[in-house]
Scaffold this active site. Structure first.
Site, PDB file in Angstrom:
ATOM      1  N   ASP A  23      -5.476  10.441   6.519  1.00  0.00           N
ATOM      2  CA  ASP A  23      -6.073  11.756   6.327  1.00  0.00           C
ATOM      3  C   ASP A  23      -5.783  12.574   7.587  1.00  0.00           C
ATOM      4  O   ASP A  23      -4.977  12.171   8.439  1.00  0.00           O
ATOM      5  CB  ASP A  23      -7.566  11.658   5.976  1.00  0.00           C
ATOM      6  CG  ASP A  23      -8.426  11.171   7.136  1.00  0.00           C
ATOM      7  OD1 ASP A  23      -7.877  10.886   8.229  1.00  0.00           O
ATOM      8  OD2 ASP A  23      -9.664  11.084   6.950  1.00  0.00           O
ATOM      9  N   CYS A  80      -7.466   6.488   9.035  1.00  0.00           N
ATOM     10  CA  CYS A  80      -8.374   7.639   9.040  1.00  0.00           C
ATOM     11  C   CYS A  80      -9.271   7.494  10.259  1.00  0.00           C
ATOM     12  O   CYS A  80      -8.985   6.673  11.134  1.00  0.00           O
ATOM     13  CB  CYS A  80      -9.140   7.789   7.723  1.00  0.00           C
ATOM     14  SG  CYS A  80     -10.355   6.520   7.342  1.00  0.00           S
ATOM     15  N   THR A  82     -12.318   6.276  10.928  1.00  0.00           N
ATOM     16  CA  THR A  82     -12.880   4.933  11.125  1.00  0.00           C
ATOM     17  C   THR A  82     -12.111   3.857  10.371  1.00  0.00           C
ATOM     18  O   THR A  82     -12.399   2.671  10.535  1.00  0.00           O
ATOM     19  CB  THR A  82     -14.328   4.878  10.605  1.00  0.00           C
ATOM     20  OG1 THR A  82     -14.302   5.072   9.178  1.00  0.00           O
ATOM     21  CG2 THR A  82     -15.200   5.929  11.267  1.00  0.00           C
ATOM     22  N   MET A  86     -10.675   4.799   3.841  1.00  0.00           N
ATOM     23  CA  MET A  86      -9.383   4.335   3.318  1.00  0.00           C
ATOM     24  C   MET A  86      -9.504   2.926   2.743  1.00  0.00           C
ATOM     25  O   MET A  86      -9.008   2.625   1.655  1.00  0.00           O
ATOM     26  CB  MET A  86      -8.337   4.342   4.432  1.00  0.00           C
ATOM     27  CG  MET A  86      -7.826   5.716   4.820  1.00  0.00           C
ATOM     28  SD  MET A  86      -6.804   6.402   3.482  1.00  0.00           S
ATOM     29  CE  MET A  86      -6.031   7.774   4.354  1.00  0.00           C
ATOM     30  N   HIS A 113      -5.400 -15.249   7.807  1.00  0.00           N
ATOM     31  CA  HIS A 113      -6.534 -15.815   7.070  1.00  0.00           C
ATOM     32  C   HIS A 113      -6.810 -15.100   5.749  1.00  0.00           C
ATOM     33  O   HIS A 113      -7.285 -15.731   4.810  1.00  0.00           O
ATOM     34  CB  HIS A 113      -7.806 -15.757   7.923  1.00  0.00           C
ATOM     35  CG  HIS A 113      -7.782 -16.701   9.085  1.00  0.00           C
ATOM     36  ND1 HIS A 113      -8.887 -16.948   9.871  1.00  0.00           N
ATOM     37  CD2 HIS A 113      -6.776 -17.460   9.606  1.00  0.00           C
ATOM     38  CE1 HIS A 113      -8.575 -17.820  10.825  1.00  0.00           C
ATOM     39  NE2 HIS A 113      -7.288 -18.132  10.694  1.00  0.00           N
ATOM     40  N   ARG A 147      -6.809 -23.639   3.043  1.00  0.00           N
ATOM     41  CA  ARG A 147      -8.204 -23.287   2.729  1.00  0.00           C
ATOM     42  C   ARG A 147      -8.376 -21.779   2.578  1.00  0.00           C
ATOM     43  O   ARG A 147      -9.253 -21.319   1.827  1.00  0.00           O
ATOM     44  CB  ARG A 147      -9.152 -23.824   3.811  1.00  0.00           C
ATOM     45  CG  ARG A 147      -9.037 -23.148   5.158  1.00  0.00           C
ATOM     46  CD  ARG A 147      -9.896 -23.832   6.222  1.00  0.00           C
ATOM     47  NE  ARG A 147      -9.950 -23.107   7.477  1.00  0.00           N
ATOM     48  CZ  ARG A 147      -8.977 -23.089   8.390  1.00  0.00           C
ATOM     49  NH1 ARG A 147      -7.857 -23.769   8.176  1.00  0.00           N
ATOM     50  NH2 ARG A 147      -9.108 -22.398   9.510  1.00  0.00           N
ATOM     51  N   HIS A 148      -7.540 -21.015   3.264  1.00  0.00           N
ATOM     52  CA  HIS A 148      -7.650 -19.550   3.144  1.00  0.00           C
ATOM     53  C   HIS A 148      -7.191 -19.066   1.767  1.00  0.00           C
ATOM     54  O   HIS A 148      -7.710 -18.091   1.244  1.00  0.00           O
ATOM     55  CB  HIS A 148      -6.833 -18.876   4.253  1.00  0.00           C
ATOM     56  CG  HIS A 148      -7.274 -19.276   5.618  1.00  0.00           C
ATOM     57  ND1 HIS A 148      -8.539 -19.006   6.093  1.00  0.00           N
ATOM     58  CD2 HIS A 148      -6.637 -19.961   6.608  1.00  0.00           C
ATOM     59  CE1 HIS A 148      -8.660 -19.494   7.320  1.00  0.00           C
ATOM     60  NE2 HIS A 148      -7.524 -20.083   7.644  1.00  0.00           N
TER      61      HIS A 148
HETATM   62  C1  RB5 Z   1     -12.935  12.439   8.486  1.00  0.00           C
HETATM   63  O1  RB5 Z   1     -13.775  13.284   9.212  1.00  0.00           O
HETATM   64  C2  RB5 Z   1     -13.516  11.027   8.436  1.00  0.00           C
HETATM   65  O2  RB5 Z   1     -14.675  11.004   7.661  1.00  0.00           O
HETATM   66  C3  RB5 Z   1     -12.505  10.060   7.889  1.00  0.00           C
HETATM   67  O3  RB5 Z   1     -11.350  10.135   8.639  1.00  0.00           O
HETATM   68  C4  RB5 Z   1     -12.910   8.597   7.876  1.00  0.00           C
HETATM   69  O4  RB5 Z   1     -13.454   8.213   9.100  1.00  0.00           O
HETATM   70  C5  RB5 Z   1     -13.725   8.173   6.733  1.00  0.00           C
HETATM   71  O5  RB5 Z   1     -13.964   6.975   6.512  1.00  0.00           O
END
Ligand code: RB5
Length: 157
Positions: A23, A80, A82, A86, A113, A147-148
């Protein structure tokens, strides 16, 4: 920077087909990773986004995941802020195992794994050098099976 890293971070495997998407929070990392992998001879398909404008990660994670499910790519890279949005989207697909990485060791473990076929990179929480190193570790690591394999076989529902 990417020029310098290319001499120390090498994906050992022969040409791989890689799908990448981000994003707006991940677009600059995406551009650098595409450049880095392309220079090493890998085929990288960009699923967008292609501008800095605020957008919805799910618009890119779904088509990329479908491409992997169809067998068009060996691995996917989703970026993205965090990585969570995604990865939550990608993991709705039965053929996807998308794992979050925030250091090199974990980038290897999600392959070894979990047989992850997508790596999620949290662009707002890792530097670009680390992001590149994680991509290389991910691509260079094989699934251990055993095992994985038993465990990942129980994931689909
Ligand atoms: C965008 O501001 C942020 O929400 C996105 O990049 C991501 O972190 C969402 O999971």
């Amino acid at each position: 920077m990417v020029e310098n890293k290319i001499f120390t971070l090498i994906v050992k495997k022969i040409t791989m087909k890689i799908a990448i998407g981000s994003d707006h929070a991940g677009i600059s990392y995406k551009t650098s990773i595409i450049e880095f992998l392309t220079k090493q001879g890998h085929e990288v398909e960009n699923f967008g986004t292609n501008s800095d404008a605020s957008c919805d990660y799910s618009d890119f994670a779904h088509p990329l995941s479908e491409g992997i499910e169809k067998g068009n790519f060996e691995f996917g890279i989703l970026i993205c802020g965090t990585a969570n949005g995604m990865l939550m989207t990608a993991n709705k697909h039965q053929g996807i195992r998308a794992g979050l990485a925030w250091n090199e060791e974990i980038a290897g473990i999600i392959r070894a794994h979990n047989d992850a076929n997508i790596i999620g990179i949290p662009a707002r929480f890792v530097g670009l050098d680390l992001a590149l190193a994680m991509v290389v570790k991910f691509m260079n690591t094989d699934f251990e099976g055993g095992r994985h394999k038993t465990r990942i076989d129980k994931i689909p529902c």
